[in-house]
Structure formats: C-alpha cells, structure tokens
Write a protein that holds these residues in place. Structure first.
Motif, mmCIF file in Angstrom:
data_model
loop_
_atom_site.group_PDB
_atom_site.id
_atom_site.type_symbol
_atom_site.label_atom_id
_atom_site.label_comp_id
_atom_site.label_asym_id
_atom_site.label_seq_id
_atom_site.Cartn_x
_atom_site.Cartn_y
_atom_site.Cartn_z
ATOM 1 N N ALA A 553 45.204 32.856 44.774
ATOM 2 C CA ALA A 553 45.679 34.016 44.378
ATOM 3 C C ALA A 553 44.440 35.178 44.925
ATOM 4 O O ALA A 553 43.978 35.596 43.560
ATOM 5 C CB ALA A 553 45.928 34.139 43.415
ATOM 6 N N PRO A 554 44.412 34.919 46.006
ATOM 7 C CA PRO A 554 43.426 36.221 46.699
ATOM 8 C C PRO A 554 43.406 37.137 45.933
ATOM 9 O O PRO A 554 44.777 37.386 46.452
ATOM 10 C CB PRO A 554 42.657 36.088 47.451
ATOM 11 C CG PRO A 554 43.638 35.092 48.397
ATOM 12 C CD PRO A 554 44.808 34.308 46.769
ATOM 13 N N SER A 555 42.174 37.918 45.899
ATOM 14 C CA SER A 555 42.795 39.442 45.718
ATOM 15 C C SER A 555 42.153 40.450 46.379
ATOM 16 O O SER A 555 40.759 39.647 47.214
ATOM 17 C CB SER A 555 42.782 40.017 44.066
ATOM 18 O OG SER A 555 40.882 40.453 44.041
ATOM 19 N N SER A 556 41.885 41.793 46.938
ATOM 20 C CA SER A 556 41.315 42.581 47.567
ATOM 21 C C SER A 556 40.352 42.448 47.017
ATOM 22 O O SER A 556 39.138 42.982 47.372
ATOM 23 C CB SER A 556 41.505 43.917 47.528
ATOM 24 O OG SER A 556 41.980 44.100 46.325
ATOM 25 N N ARG A 557 39.682 42.205 45.585
ATOM 26 C CA ARG A 557 37.811 41.983 44.905
ATOM 27 C C ARG A 557 37.166 41.376 44.889
ATOM 28 O O ARG A 557 35.958 41.671 45.391
ATOM 29 C CB ARG A 557 38.366 42.279 43.339
ATOM 30 C CG ARG A 557 39.149 43.602 43.099
ATOM 31 C CD ARG A 557 39.197 44.087 41.748
ATOM 32 N NE ARG A 557 37.622 44.519 40.919
ATOM 33 C CZ ARG A 557 37.959 44.263 39.711
ATOM 34 N NH1 ARG A 557 38.780 44.136 38.907
ATOM 35 N NH2 ARG A 557 36.753 44.598 39.086
ATOM 36 N N MET A 558 38.397 39.996 45.686
ATOM 37 C CA MET A 558 37.266 39.158 46.598
ATOM 38 C C MET A 558 36.925 38.984 47.987
ATOM 39 O O MET A 558 37.009 38.373 48.463
ATOM 40 C CB MET A 558 37.590 37.586 46.019
ATOM 41 C CG MET A 558 38.408 37.590 44.764
ATOM 42 S SD MET A 558 39.395 35.397 44.601
ATOM 43 C CE MET A 558 39.804 35.704 42.834
ATOM 44 N N GLN A 559 36.195 39.711 47.874
ATOM 45 C CA GLN A 559 35.550 39.988 49.248
ATOM 46 C C GLN A 559 34.024 40.737 49.129
ATOM 47 O O GLN A 559 33.429 41.245 48.656
ATOM 48 C CB GLN A 559 36.586 40.322 50.462
ATOM 49 C CG GLN A 559 37.151 42.216 49.835
ATOM 50 C CD GLN A 559 37.791 42.455 50.797
ATOM 51 O OE1 GLN A 559 38.012 41.669 52.003
ATOM 52 N NE2 GLN A 559 38.462 43.592 50.347
ATOM 53 N N TYR A 560 33.673 40.303 50.435
ATOM 54 C CA TYR A 560 32.248 40.879 50.094
ATOM 55 C C TYR A 560 32.407 42.231 49.764
ATOM 56 O O TYR A 560 33.559 43.316 51.091
ATOM 57 C CB TYR A 560 31.443 40.773 51.783
ATOM 58 C CG TYR A 560 30.592 39.436 51.440
ATOM 59 C CD1 TYR A 560 29.360 39.851 50.732
ATOM 60 C CD2 TYR A 560 31.107 38.325 52.375
ATOM 61 C CE1 TYR A 560 28.909 37.807 51.360
ATOM 62 C CE2 TYR A 560 30.449 37.347 52.405
ATOM 63 C CZ TYR A 560 29.000 37.397 51.879
ATOM 64 O OH TYR A 560 28.588 36.182 51.712
#
Lengths: 660, 213
Positions: A553-560
């Motif tokens: 469940a990736p969220s938009s906060r899991m990115q560079y």
C-alpha cells in the motif's frame, strides 16, 4: 531604412502598452489584449531593426539637442547594442503574451494594470540603456529599469515576503547606482564631457583605471547578481509574477553584463589581472550558484540561483576574452567573447522558458513549493515537456543551445592550455558546474513532474494557449540554436569585433559547427526513434504508482522529496551551504509524531549582509536625535548642509588634483 | 537710475528688519506685500530697453506678490483666527539684531561679492543675501504656518533680487515659471492651513512632530 528610429518606435510602444491597458474597465480583459498587442507590435519593430543592424547594416546615431548641455540625448545603435536588444524585445513580447493567460486583468483587478505599466517601462528602460551614448542618459535609463523592477517585485504588495524582497532589492540597487554615479563622475572629470568616449591611453594612469574597473564590476555586478553581490536576487525573482521573473532573470541581469562590457570598451588598459579576476569571480559564482540552487525547495528560488550560476559562466567567457586581449591572443578573445555573448542569448531563452514553465505549474497548482508537487507530467504534458527541454538546455547538454555556448567557452579555455595552463583549470570547474546543474534539475524535474502527486497537485490542470505558445517559441529557439549554431555565427562575429575593436579570426574555422549540427540531428533522430519504438512496439498497458517499490500500500509520502534527493550532495559539500535542519527529537521507544524540515538560507544574506545591516542600524541609532520632527529644524539642517558643502568644495577639488 | 534702484533696495532691507521685529501677523503680511510691489518695480528699471517682457514681468510680480498672495494669506489668517506670533524660538529683538548683523556682514563683503563691471551698483548682492538670511530666520524660528509662508516668500524674493543680475542671461520664461511655482506653492499651503485648522484647531507647526518615527 532608419533602424534606430524603428527601435525607438518599439520603445515607445512598450511605454504606451501600460497606459493603453488602463483605458478599459478594471475587471475586463478587452484592453489587456490591446495592451499586449501594442507591446508585441513594438517588440516586432525592435527585433526587425536589431537583426538588421546585427547582420551588417551600418551603425546609426541620433542626437537630440537640448538647451542645457547635460540634457542632450545621444543615442546610437551598433552590433553590440543590437545583440542585447534582441533578447529584450523577444522576451518582452513573449512575456506580454504570457501575461494574458497568467495574470489576466479580470482575475487580478487590483494589480494587473500596475504590473503592465511597470513592465512596459522596464523593457523600454533596458532597450534605451543599450542605446545611450552619454552618462546622464545611461543613468536615467538605468534607474528607469531599476525602479520598474522594484515595483514589479512589489506587484503583490499585500504579501510580506514580496515587501521584504523588494526592500532588500531597493537597497542593493541603490548601492549599485551610487557606485555607477561615482564611476561616471570620474569619466566626466577625465573626459570633460558626459559623452562616453574611450579614454586616451596616456591620459590616465593604471591605478585610476583599475578603480574605474572595480567600480564597474561591483556596481554592475550588483545588478548582474555575481556572488557575493547576488543576495537580493533569489527572493526578488521568486516573489515577482513568473513572466516578470522570466524577464528579470533572462534579460535584466544581462544588463549588468552589458554595463561591464560597455565600460571595458572605454578603458584603454586591460591588464591580464582584470581578466583573471573576472574569470575567477565567474567560476566562484557558477559553482556556488549551482550549489545553493540544489539546496532550494522553492521552484522559483531554485531557478533564480541557477541565474547566478549562468551569470558566472557568462563572466568566465568575458574574463577569458579580457585575458586574451591583454596577452594578444585573438583566438581567446573570439572564443571567450562569443561564448559570453551567446550564453547571454541562450540563458535568456532557456531561463525564460524554465520560469514560464514554473509559472504554468503555479498557474495549474497554486504553489511553488517543490515538496508539495509531484506527478505533474501526467496532467500537464506540455508544461512538463517544456520544463524538461529547458532543464536539458541549462545543463549544457547537446543538442540544445546551452551546449553550444558552454562549448565555446570550453574550447577557449582549452586553447589557454599551452600558454597559461592555470586558466584551463577553470574548465574543470565549469564541468563540475554542469554536472551539479544536471543533478539539480534531476531533483527539480523528478520531484515536480515525476512520481505521484503529493498534496495539491491532484487539482492540476494544463494551461491555455496564451501560456504555452510563448513557451513553445522559446523552446524552438533553444533547439534551433542547438542544432544549427551556424545561424548565430555572423551576429557573434559582428558583436565581438565591435567589442574588441579589432577584426577577429573566422569563428567558423575555430568551432566545428557542422559536427555540432550532425551530432544534434543524430541525437534528435535517435531520441525520436526511441520514442516511436517505445510507444508503438514496446507498448505495455501497465500503469502503476511511480517508485512503487513493490510495497503493498504505497502512499505518496513514500517517494523522494526535494530535500532527500539533494541530501547526499549537500552533506558532502556541507560547509558551503547554509542549511537549517529541524529534526524531531526521538526520546521514547515508540516515537510520536514528528516533523522534519530543512531550510536553505542565503549564506551571504544571512551571514554577511544582515549582520552588517543590524550593526549599521545600531550605529546610526544615535542619529535619531536629529530627527526632531519640526520643520524649523529641518530647514536649519538644509542651511547647514549648503554651508558645509560650500566649505568642502575647495578641499575636494584639491584632493582630486592630487589623485590625478 | 542707479539712485532709484538703490533707494528701493534700501527700503526692501528696512522691510526685512521690520518683518523680523513684528509680532502682528497682519502687519507682517502687509510688509511682504509692500516688498513684493517694490520688487515688481525693479525689472523695468534694470534693463536697457524696456520691452513687453520686462513690463509683463513687473505686472505679474506686483499682481501676484503684491495683491493675490497677500490676500490669500489674509484670508487664511481670518479662517484660522490667529493674530499674533507667540513664543518664537528666538525673540523678536534678537531676531532683528541677527538680521541686522547679517545685513551688515553682507554689506561689508559687498566689495568682494559684486560681479566685475556690473552696471547695477554694489547694493544688489548684499540686499539679496540679507533677504535670504531674513527668510531663513523666519523659517527656522517662527512656529505659525502663515509666518513660515512669509519666510518662504522673503527667501524667494531674495533669489528674485539676485536674478536681476542675471536678467540678460536667464530667459524671462524661467523667472515667470518660478513666479508661477511660488503662487501654486502658497495656494496649496493656504488650503492646507485651512484644512489643518478645521481638523485640529491649531496651526502650530511645532506640533507636527507626532509624525516622527
């Protein structure tokens, strides 16, 4: 054909474009279109005339006599002024079109008219500046440009950040003007007239000429944004409306470079030390500018710091040309100068393109904070493509225009290897700067346009044609110069010969123009083939979250983020960047909610200018006693001032005689 | 010709000293008006061939400085209901003395200051300096707005007298322009006095210091 008259017509059109727009209703768009049409018509007049002069028409002068000698107006158009007129009129026109969609009168009834009035005056002031042949006119045009810029930064005067930025700018620009007044006063005394004539070699000593050179470097450098005189620049460019930032960054900064070039044509002595000084200053500006850009996460401030970098590159070219003149190497002169001048055009093109794209992002999403954006490439395709093109150009990558001008400077620096190998070391710095710029734009493009939307960008919408037509034209310019540099050779040769005052060797024989063209076309073809192949033969219909990393469940906060992408570089080059980190303190085993922030302040502004400013205020606080608030006192002060000035006239004259 | 000129200039200096010594505002305005009329007589006296322009200049000066401006000031005085200048920063007697000293110094330096070969005699420049000093004294030591305007008027009169020397060099248009500026300036000030008086019931300029930062 009287080309000078045509340029003046263009100037008048820009002056009138603001008042014309005031005719209509405050909330209607109709007269805004008329105003933009007037500006574009003026821009076309100016462009035609400037190109005509640049491609070989003879120079023209005009003298408007006046009763008092100091009020005579002397104008003259030559290849060098025509060279600078082209970006002024081109970007002035394109930004006026852009303003139709970006800052329409109907949505900005409060400040739309003000914006257009000062914008027209800014373009007119800059155009006049390139034509002026006497110092009074020059200073008037200079102030016209500087004060219009102040009011443009203040467009949104309800925001305290804009007021703060405008205030710092005003102090900086007045400091610069003060130095310029001193500079031209010295010229007046030596020459005996306000006309800007070259000094006769035996007339003045090297010491006084060096004083003039330093005054010019600092006075014009404050406008150009050379490190450490750039402290006003990032905030000012970030707070102006985007099409104004495009003009300020793409064109107005170059007026500082123009001023330095102009003063150098007047000085007979050009010792190698001056050239090495400018070359070093340019290298420092380029390196620190790009380094500080990496630390930013405000999209427009990031772009503004890149202007500091590019001014540094321009200055490196100029320094190389100066060393060449001192050491009598025509090849250095023409390569350095051609690189410097071409980069003036190129930076005008790609930096305006980048600022306009950034404006489109702001228009679509309402924020310029990189950490709130993301994934815009899906919803704003044109903007994303334009920004990518501008980013590639600013990094100096082929087949775009930034590559050509940086290549000229590289070539020139390589030519110094045989005589002054120490100079060619700066080529390494230039390469480092290019790499850092690529890193910085990877971060900017990656965080804004790739990945998934973070907070606000789900509302993003593509901008209308009034926004993307100017962007498209600028992008076309970038590609054209990048692929066919032979087109700009003639203008460059004319402008360089005017500056150095001696015929220069054929630029075409020094630069492998054909190779660049073949390389560029080949790269474009390969890119096109790759795109077609990817689109039609390797077509896959899987869309997922970018950088999903296989999480469930990736969220938009899991990115560079902008900060995290830059972190490694910034840690390595830490001492040169002034970064404040606010980290959460974890004390318990199960950490609570925390917040992590980084702030990149300007080192010069925070560590040098502000302390000095505070100290000055403290020291000058004693002077407040003189502010009695009574008219009687003030009149008395005036009387005293007049008497003191009268008493000082004599000793000052004696001091001057001693200096001369 | 020089005799008449010198006589007028002496009268003008006397008016200066009177302006420094009086506390009644009405008398002050009348003195300034008289001085304006006297100055208006000067331009036709000093030029060689009396044409239309010097006459126009004389008429305009007498009209504005002798009639229009004093009347505006008198009206402002009536509106504001002030009669006397009270509490000047320097008393009336010391003011006269200072004015007299300045005039004496100017006269003493007259030999050094006069331009060579001037046909106008020695008195023009000392008178001009004396008037400038008087104007400055009034401006710096008095507090009522109307008195300040008079000080400004006297200051300008001094410049006018100085301009007589340059009458051949400066176009009349410039002089007339200066006259117009003066008129507009005083016009605006008298309106401001009226409004300040209505809003604050005082026109004491030393109380303007509340604007101080």
């Amino acid at each position: 054909m009287n080309w000078l008259a045509l340029v003046i017509l263009g100037v008048i059109a820009f002056v009138l474009s603001g008042p014309v727009g005031m005719l209509g209703r405050r909330s209607g768009n109709g007269w805004h279109w008329v105003s933009a049409a007037v500006a574009v018509a003026g821009g076309m007049c100016g462009l035609v005339a400037a190109f005509a002069v640049l491609l070989g028409s003879p120079s023209e002068s005009l003298t408007i006599p006046a009763a008092a000698p100091a009020m005579t107006v002397n104008l003259r158009i030559g290849p060098l002024s025509a060279f600078f007129l082209i970006p002024i009129f081109a970007i002035g026109s394109l930004s006026s079109i852009y303003g139709l969609g970006y800052w329409p009168q109907s949505r900005h009834p409060r400040n739309g008219r003000k914006l257009r009035l000062w914008y027209g005056l800014l373009i007119a002031g800059m155009a006049l500046l390139t034509l002026c042949q006497n110092s009074i006119d020059f200073l008037v045009a200079w102030e016209m440009m500087a004060l219009s810029t102040f009011f443009l930064i203040l467009t949104e005067d309800q925001k305290s950040s804009a007021r703060q930025a405008a205030w710092v700018y005003l102090v900086a620009t007045h400091l610069g003007t003060l130095l310029l007044v001193a500079l031209f006063a010295i010229f007046r005394v030596i020459n005996g007239s306000f006309l800007l004539r070259p000094l006769v070699p035996d007339q003045v000593g090297l010491a006084l000429q060096t004083v003039i050179f330093l005054l010019a470097t600092v006075g014009f450098g404050l406008k150009a944004g050379i490190v450490p005189l750039h402290f006003w620049l990032p905030e000012a460019h970030a707070n102006a409306p985007s099409h104004v930032s495009a003009t300020l960054s793409g064109v107005t900064l170059k007026m500082g470079i123009f001023g330095i070039l102009r003063v150098l044509t007047l000085l007979p002595a050009r010792p190698p030390a001056w050239g090495i000084f400018l070359l070093g200053l340019g290298a420092v500006s380029a390196f620190l500018g790009v380094l500080w850009a990496i630390a930013q996460h405000d999209l427009k401030k990031l772009l503004a710091y890149h202007s500091v970098e590019n001014i540094g590159i321009i200055l490196m070219g100029l320094g190389l040309a100066l060393v060449g003149q001192a050491e009598h190497h025509p090849i250095w002169i023409i390569l350095g100068m051609a690189g410097c001048l071409l980069h003036v055009w190129n930076h005008g093109l790609f930096k305006s393109l980048l600022f306009l794209s950034a404006g489109s992002v702001i228009h679509g999403t309402g924020t310029r904070d990189i950490d709130q954006l993301g994934g815009l490439a899906k919803s704003m395709k044109i903007t994303a493509a334009a920004f990518l093109l501008g980013a590639l150009a600013i990094c100096g990558l082929p087949p775009l225009n930034g590559f050509v001008s940086e290549f000229l400077i590289y070539l020139g620096l390589f030519h110094t290897m045989a005589r002054l190998p120490i100079l060619s070391l700066t080529a390494a710095i230039l390469a480092m700067v290019g790499a850092l710029a690529a890193a910085c734009f990877t971060k900017a493009y990656g965080s804004v346009f790739l990945g998934t939307s973070r907070r606000v960008s789900h509302r993003a919408h593509e901008s209308g044609p009034t926004l993307w037509i100017p962007m498209g034209l600028l992008a076309a310019g970038c590609v054209l110069i990048g692929i066919a540099p032979s087109l700009v050779l003639t203008p460059l040769i004319h402008a360089t010969a005017t500056w150095s005052g001696q015929p220069s060797p054929e630029l075409a024989s020094l630069v492998p123009v054909k190779t660049i063209t073949i390389l560029g076309v080949g790269l474009l073809a390969a890119f096109g083939a790759g795109w077609v192949g990817q689109r039609y033969f390797l077509r896959r219909d899987r869309t997922g979250i970018t950088w999903g990393c296989g999480y469930i469940a990736p969220s938009s906060r899991m990115q560079y983020t902008a900060s995290s992408l830059a972190q490694m570089l910034l840690r390595a080059l830490g001492p040169l960047v002034r970064q404040r980190r606010c980290e959460p303190q974890i004390s318990a085993v199960f950490a609570g909610t925390g917040q992590f922030e980084t702030h990149a302040d300007d080192p010069v502004l925070k560590d040098a200018v502000e302390p000095v400013w505070r100290r000055l205020r403290f020291m000058l606080a004693g002077g407040q006693g003189f502010q009695r608030g009574s008219i009687q006192n003030y009149i008395f002060y005036m009387l005293l001032t007049v008497l003191v000035l009268l008493a000082f006239t004599l000793p000052l004259a004696m001091l001057w005689n001693w200096l001369l | 010709m020089i005799m008449i000129l010198n006589a007028i200039l002496v009268l003008v200096i006397l008016i200066n000293l009177f302006a420094l010594g009086t506390s009644r505002m009405k008398a002050l305005i009348h003195a300034a008006a008289l001085q304006g009329v006297l100055l208006g007589l000067l331009p036709p006296l000093v030029v060689k061939d009396v044409g239309t322009l010097p006459l126009l200049m004389a008429v305009m000066t007498i009209l504005l400085k002798g009639i229009v401006i004093p009347n505006m000031l008198l009206k402002a005085l009536r509106d504001a209901q002030v009669k006397r200048e009270v509490e000047p920063l320097i008393g009336f007697m010391p003011s006269i003395l200072l004015g007299a000293v300045a005039t004496a110094v100017a006269l003493a330096l007259a030999g050094h200051l006069a331009p060579p070969h001037s046909p106008l005699g020695l008195l023009v420049i000392p008178t001009s300096i004396s008037m400038l000093c008087t104007g400055f004294l009034l401006l710096t030591t008095r507090v009522k707005a109307v008195t300040q305007v008079i000080g400004f008027l006297l200051l300008e009169n001094g410049i006018f007298v100085f301009g007589l020397l340059l009458l051949s060099a400066i176009p009349y248009l410039v002089e007339l322009g200066v006259l117009l500026d003066l008129f507009v300036g005083i016009f605006v000030i008298s309106i401001i006095i009226h409004h300040i008086n209505r809003a604050f019931a005082s026109q004491d300029t030393s109380r303007l210091s509340s604007l101080k930062g």
